[in-house]
Design a protein around this motif. Structure first.
Motif, PDB file in Angstrom:
ATOM      1  N   UNK A  85      13.727  20.168  23.436  1.00  0.00           N
ATOM      2  CA  UNK A  85      13.246  18.805  23.339  1.00  0.00           C
ATOM      3  C   UNK A  85      13.547  18.293  21.933  1.00  0.00           C
ATOM      4  N   UNK A  86      14.251  17.201  21.864  1.00  0.00           N
ATOM      5  CA  UNK A  86      14.649  16.644  20.573  1.00  0.00           C
ATOM      6  C   UNK A  86      13.521  15.802  19.994  1.00  0.00           C
ATOM      7  N   UNK A  87      13.430  15.825  18.683  1.00  0.00           N
ATOM      8  CA  UNK A  87      12.432  14.998  18.013  1.00  0.00           C
ATOM      9  C   UNK A  87      12.991  13.602  17.809  1.00  0.00           C
ATOM     10  N   UNK A  88      12.144  12.612  17.948  1.00  0.00           N
ATOM     11  CA  UNK A  88      12.568  11.231  17.737  1.00  0.00           C
ATOM     12  C   UNK A  88      12.354  10.856  16.275  1.00  0.00           C
ATOM     13  N   UNK A  89      13.313  10.132  15.746  1.00  0.00           N
ATOM     14  CA  UNK A  89      13.217   9.694  14.358  1.00  0.00           C
ATOM     15  C   UNK A  89      12.338   8.453  14.304  1.00  0.00           C
ATOM     16  N   UNK A  90      11.405   8.448  13.397  1.00  0.00           N
ATOM     17  CA  UNK A  90      10.553   7.283  13.177  1.00  0.00           C
ATOM     18  C   UNK A  90      10.895   6.742  11.808  1.00  0.00           C
ATOM     19  N   UNK A  91      11.416   5.530  11.777  1.00  0.00           N
ATOM     20  CA  UNK A  91      11.840   4.977  10.492  1.00  0.00           C
ATOM     21  C   UNK A  91      10.645   4.455   9.705  1.00  0.00           C
ATOM     22  N   UNK A  92      10.758   4.469   8.406  1.00  0.00           N
ATOM     23  CA  UNK A  92       9.665   3.938   7.581  1.00  0.00           C
ATOM     24  C   UNK A  92       9.579   2.422   7.716  1.00  0.00           C
ATOM     25  N   UNK A  93       8.458   1.835   7.365  1.00  0.00           N
ATOM     26  CA  UNK A  93       8.337   0.367   7.465  1.00  0.00           C
ATOM     27  C   UNK A  93       9.333  -0.325   6.538  1.00  0.00           C
ATOM     28  N   UNK A  94       9.737  -1.513   6.954  1.00  0.00           N
ATOM     29  CA  UNK A  94      10.718  -2.257   6.166  1.00  0.00           C
ATOM     30  C   UNK A  94      10.133  -2.757   4.857  1.00  0.00           C
ATOM     31  N   UNK A  95       8.908  -3.159   4.891  1.00  0.00           N
ATOM     32  CA  UNK A  95       8.269  -3.690   3.686  1.00  0.00           C
ATOM     33  C   UNK A  95       7.155  -2.747   3.257  1.00  0.00           C
ATOM     34  N   UNK A  96       7.248  -2.294   2.036  1.00  0.00           N
ATOM     35  CA  UNK A  96       6.172  -1.461   1.516  1.00  0.00           C
ATOM     36  C   UNK A  96       4.965  -2.315   1.171  1.00  0.00           C
ATOM     37  N   UNK A  97       3.819  -1.753   1.330  1.00  0.00           N
ATOM     38  CA  UNK A  97       2.615  -2.504   0.950  1.00  0.00           C
ATOM     39  C   UNK A  97       1.622  -1.549   0.327  1.00  0.00           C
ATOM     40  N   UNK A  98       0.772  -2.111  -0.465  1.00  0.00           N
ATOM     41  CA  UNK A  98      -0.240  -1.317  -1.147  1.00  0.00           C
ATOM     42  C   UNK A  98      -1.297  -0.866  -0.152  1.00  0.00           C
ATOM     43  N   UNK A  99      -1.813   0.321  -0.346  1.00  0.00           N
ATOM     44  CA  UNK A  99      -2.853   0.845   0.528  1.00  0.00           C
ATOM     45  C   UNK A  99      -4.113  -0.002   0.409  1.00  0.00           C
ATOM     46  N   UNK A 100      -4.856  -0.134   1.513  1.00  0.00           N
ATOM     47  CA  UNK A 100      -6.115  -0.891   1.445  1.00  0.00           C
ATOM     48  C   UNK A 100      -7.083  -0.234   0.453  1.00  0.00           C
ATOM     49  N   UNK A 101      -7.978  -1.025  -0.074  1.00  0.00           N
ATOM     50  CA  UNK A 101      -8.871  -0.513  -1.116  1.00  0.00           C
ATOM     51  C   UNK A 101      -9.861   0.502  -0.564  1.00  0.00           C
ATOM     52  N   UNK A 102     -10.237   1.433  -1.399  1.00  0.00           N
ATOM     53  CA  UNK A 102     -11.232   2.439  -1.020  1.00  0.00           C
ATOM     54  C   UNK A 102     -12.602   1.790  -0.858  1.00  0.00           C
ATOM     55  N   UNK A 103     -12.865   0.756  -1.627  1.00  0.00           N
ATOM     56  CA  UNK A 103     -14.149   0.052  -1.510  1.00  0.00           C
ATOM     57  C   UNK A 103     -14.298  -0.595  -0.129  1.00  0.00           C
ATOM     58  N   UNK A 104     -13.226  -1.208   0.365  1.00  0.00           N
ATOM     59  CA  UNK A 104     -13.270  -1.808   1.700  1.00  0.00           C
ATOM     60  C   UNK A 104     -13.451  -0.734   2.768  1.00  0.00           C
ATOM     61  N   UNK A 105     -12.814   0.400   2.592  1.00  0.00           N
ATOM     62  CA  UNK A 105     -12.965   1.499   3.551  1.00  0.00           C
ATOM     63  C   UNK A 105     -14.404   2.011   3.556  1.00  0.00           C
ATOM     64  N   UNK A 106     -15.007   2.095   2.387  1.00  0.00           N
ATOM     65  CA  UNK A 106     -16.400   2.553   2.316  1.00  0.00           C
ATOM     66  C   UNK A 106     -17.333   1.562   3.016  1.00  0.00           C
ATOM     67  N   UNK A 107     -17.106   0.274   2.809  1.00  0.00           N
ATOM     68  CA  UNK A 107     -17.925  -0.738   3.476  1.00  0.00           C
ATOM     69  C   UNK A 107     -17.774  -0.650   4.991  1.00  0.00           C
ATOM     70  N   UNK A 108     -16.516  -0.509   5.465  1.00  0.00           N
ATOM     71  CA  UNK A 108     -16.295  -0.392   6.915  1.00  0.00           C
ATOM     72  C   UNK A 108     -17.017   0.824   7.470  1.00  0.00           C
ATOM     73  N   UNK A 109     -16.965   1.944   6.746  1.00  0.00           N
ATOM     74  CA  UNK A 109     -17.639   3.153   7.204  1.00  0.00           C
ATOM     75  C   UNK A 109     -19.141   2.931   7.310  1.00  0.00           C
ATOM     76  N   UNK A 110     -19.761   2.389   6.280  1.00  0.00           N
ATOM     77  CA  UNK A 110     -21.215   2.227   6.284  1.00  0.00           C
ATOM     78  C   UNK A 110     -21.676   1.196   7.303  1.00  0.00           C
ATOM     79  N   UNK A 111     -20.898   0.137   7.499  1.00  0.00           N
ATOM     80  CA  UNK A 111     -21.260  -0.847   8.528  1.00  0.00           C
ATOM     81  C   UNK A 111     -21.160  -0.213   9.912  1.00  0.00           C
ATOM     82  N   UNK A 112     -20.089   0.536  10.156  1.00  0.00           N
ATOM     83  CA  UNK A 112     -19.946   1.220  11.436  1.00  0.00           C
ATOM     84  C   UNK A 112     -21.046   2.247  11.655  1.00  0.00           C
TER      85      UNK A 112
END
Length: 70
Positions: free
Chosen positions: A1-28
């Motif tokens: 079984x051959x592996x499929x190539x997954x290309x990287x995104x065309x536009x790089x972007x900065x990772x979402x903030x850790x503060x926003x991730x913490x807020x999402x976690x606590x709200x959830x």
């Protein structure tokens, strides 16, 4: 079984903030905790016969007694 190539995104972007991730976690977490508490409360009311009046003991006929109320 051959592996499929997954290309990287065309536009790089900065990772979402850790503060926003913490807020999402606590709200959830708060929503999940509230749902568990409400579920336990409703289960308790069903097991004890409901209205919170009279004998606070367990009512084995909770379903039958609630079906007879008109």
């Amino acid at each position: 079984m051959a592996e499929d190539y997954v290309r990287p995104p065309l536009l790089g972007r900065e990772a979402p903030s850790a503060r926003a991730a913490a807020w999402r976690f606590w709200v959830g977490f708060a929503v999940l905790l509230a749902a568990v508490i409400v579920g336990l409360f409703l289960l308790y009311r069903f097991a004890t016969g409901g209205a919170g009046e009279g004998d606070p003991g367990l009512n084995p006929n909770a379903l039958a007694s609630s079906a007879q109320v008109r």
